[in-house]
Design a protein around this motif. Sequence first.
Motif, PDB file in Angstrom:
ATOM      1  N   GLU A  86       0.830  -1.208   0.000  1.00  0.00           N
ATOM      2  CA  GLU A  86       0.000   0.000   0.000  1.00  0.00           C
ATOM      3  C   GLU A  86       0.862   1.255   0.000  1.00  0.00           C
ATOM      4  OE1 GLU A  86      -4.057  -1.383   2.333  1.00  0.00           O
ATOM      5  OE2 GLU A  86      -2.307  -0.818   3.521  1.00  0.00           O
ATOM      6  N   MET A  87       1.965   1.241   0.744  1.00  0.00           N
ATOM      7  CA  MET A  87       2.822   2.419   0.790  1.00  0.00           C
ATOM      8  C   MET A  87       3.478   2.679  -0.560  1.00  0.00           C
ATOM      9  SD  MET A  87       2.409   3.787   3.712  1.00  0.00           S
ATOM     10  CE  MET A  87       3.717   5.008   3.620  1.00  0.00           C
ATOM     11  N   GLN A  88       3.834   1.626  -1.287  1.00  0.00           N
ATOM     12  CA  GLN A  88       4.398   1.824  -2.620  1.00  0.00           C
ATOM     13  C   GLN A  88       3.344   2.416  -3.567  1.00  0.00           C
ATOM     14  OE1 GLN A  88       7.580   1.574  -3.689  1.00  0.00           O
ATOM     15  NE2 GLN A  88       8.088   1.202  -1.539  1.00  0.00           N
ATOM     16  N   ASP A  89       2.088   2.008  -3.429  1.00  0.00           N
ATOM     17  CA  ASP A  89       1.012   2.592  -4.232  1.00  0.00           C
ATOM     18  C   ASP A  89       0.825   4.066  -3.903  1.00  0.00           C
ATOM     19  OD1 ASP A  89       0.578   0.137  -5.414  1.00  0.00           O
ATOM     20  OD2 ASP A  89      -1.136  -0.390  -4.147  1.00  0.00           O
ATOM     21  N   ILE A  90       0.930   4.399  -2.620  1.00  0.00           N
ATOM     22  CA  ILE A  90       0.807   5.803  -2.207  1.00  0.00           C
ATOM     23  C   ILE A  90       1.973   6.617  -2.761  1.00  0.00           C
ATOM     24  CG2 ILE A  90       0.961   7.327  -0.187  1.00  0.00           C
ATOM     25  CD1 ILE A  90      -0.607   5.138   1.364  1.00  0.00           C
ATOM     26  N   LEU A  91       3.186   6.060  -2.682  1.00  0.00           N
ATOM     27  CA  LEU A  91       4.363   6.761  -3.172  1.00  0.00           C
ATOM     28  C   LEU A  91       4.223   7.132  -4.645  1.00  0.00           C
ATOM     29  CD1 LEU A  91       7.299   7.750  -2.879  1.00  0.00           C
ATOM     30  CD2 LEU A  91       8.040   5.403  -3.344  1.00  0.00           C
ATOM     31  N   ALA A  92       3.636   6.226  -5.430  1.00  0.00           N
ATOM     32  CA  ALA A  92       3.480   6.473  -6.865  1.00  0.00           C
ATOM     33  C   ALA A  92       2.549   7.646  -7.149  1.00  0.00           C
ATOM     34  CB  ALA A  92       2.954   5.217  -7.556  1.00  0.00           C
ATOM     35  N   LEU A  93       1.686   7.993  -6.185  1.00  0.00           N
ATOM     36  CA  LEU A  93       0.710   9.059  -6.390  1.00  0.00           C
ATOM     37  C   LEU A  93       1.162  10.406  -5.832  1.00  0.00           C
ATOM     38  CD1 LEU A  93      -2.506   7.023  -5.475  1.00  0.00           C
ATOM     39  CD2 LEU A  93      -1.775   7.701  -7.763  1.00  0.00           C
ATOM     40  N   LEU A  94       2.082  10.389  -4.885  1.00  0.00           N
ATOM     41  CA  LEU A  94       2.502  11.634  -4.240  1.00  0.00           C
ATOM     42  C   LEU A  94       3.364  12.485  -5.177  1.00  0.00           C
ATOM     43  CD1 LEU A  94       3.459  10.325  -0.677  1.00  0.00           C
ATOM     44  CD2 LEU A  94       1.436  11.678  -1.290  1.00  0.00           C
ATOM     45  N   PRO A  95       3.304  13.809  -5.044  1.00  0.00           N
ATOM     46  CA  PRO A  95       4.150  14.672  -5.881  1.00  0.00           C
ATOM     47  C   PRO A  95       5.609  14.564  -5.461  1.00  0.00           C
ATOM     48  CG  PRO A  95       3.022  15.978  -4.218  1.00  0.00           C
ATOM     49  CD  PRO A  95       2.455  14.590  -4.118  1.00  0.00           C
TER      50      PRO A  95
END
Length: 400
Positions: free
Chosen positions: A180-189
Amino acid sequence: MPSSTPPLSSEQEDTKNSTFKMLGLSPALLTVVKNAGMKDPTPIQNAAIPPLLAGSDAEILAPTGTGKTACYLLPLLAHLQKRKKLVGLIIVPTRELARQVTAMGQTLAPSPSFYPFAVYGGAKDDSAEDDIPPPDVRVIVATPGRLLDLFRSEWLEPTLCRFVVLDEGDRLMAGEFREEMQDILALLPRDRQTVLVSATGSAETMTAAQDFLYKPVRIEPERNIRPSIRQAILFVDRQDKPAAAEALLRRHNDRSTIVFATTRDEVDLLTRHLRKRGLKVVGLHGGLTQPARNASIEAFTKGTATALVATDIAARGLDIEQVGQVINISPPEQPDTYLHRIGRTGRAGRMGWAATLCAADERKTMRKIETALGLKLAVLPVPDVTENKTAKNPADRRRR
């Protein structure tokens, strides 16, 4: 590799002449700090707040009870005061930590418009809480799964999240949340400030965290600086552990206590046992509904229950200053877990007490903890459990 501030020296540990005003906080934040009764910054706050105000990414590694939450909340709020429409995002692993950070954020917010809003799984179990943040919210505290829900539903625009905190970052980087954290990282600026906060950090989790951080400053105290916690082992036969825990609770009945068990079933069984023995005990684990979990924490915080029997859900995020002792029914498998557990006591400069009940087949696990943490714990005699087995409570003993 992160750049590093020098370890906090003994002179830095004495911050009597240091004030929050010297750290560069705005007048509005200085006012809320004063109103919150925070006179002087703790050593870790003294070291962390200036680089965070300057915009640096950072790893803040310090024991529990040292003031890490205010370390990142105050700079985050300072940045949001200057940058309208942007959002501060605090990612946490548990509901309890989300609630704790939100409460602290409301205390430190310069105005209600900066009050944090918490979103986490299971909130629908509590009809008193709305899990949808208001449209003008400036600070969001979220567990990873619910944060992804907000991103994917397009309720929250990731590009607005320019100030990101990973609280209990070691756990967020572990296997449970890593995908989940890797998915979040892909979305963050990419153009953001990220702060990782933890009481512990293995080499594996810190390596994983580097994906989120850019040239972070590492801020940590000297390794030999630990909270004031007296620690001991009691070698107890497995079948005698409930009676031994009861004996410790009765011996120190003036101390509020968290008793850590391994599984939900173990929590339920031990809670029922201690209640039958006349002790004021509540249980806490992930299988309870959110209202039930809230009720247990409230009862323990207010003192209507003197003991909280819990899984490791209580090892992180519970900031209850009056916890007098911690009892581990068994040594945990990981040394970091041991540190988080005992870190619930010995907070805010108070002396704490931690006892671990260890069966014969658990001695190897206990030795691993001692070796990894550089400890040599005192061995205490097992309390006499014979009387506890034959009497429900002190009144019963008087009647015999």
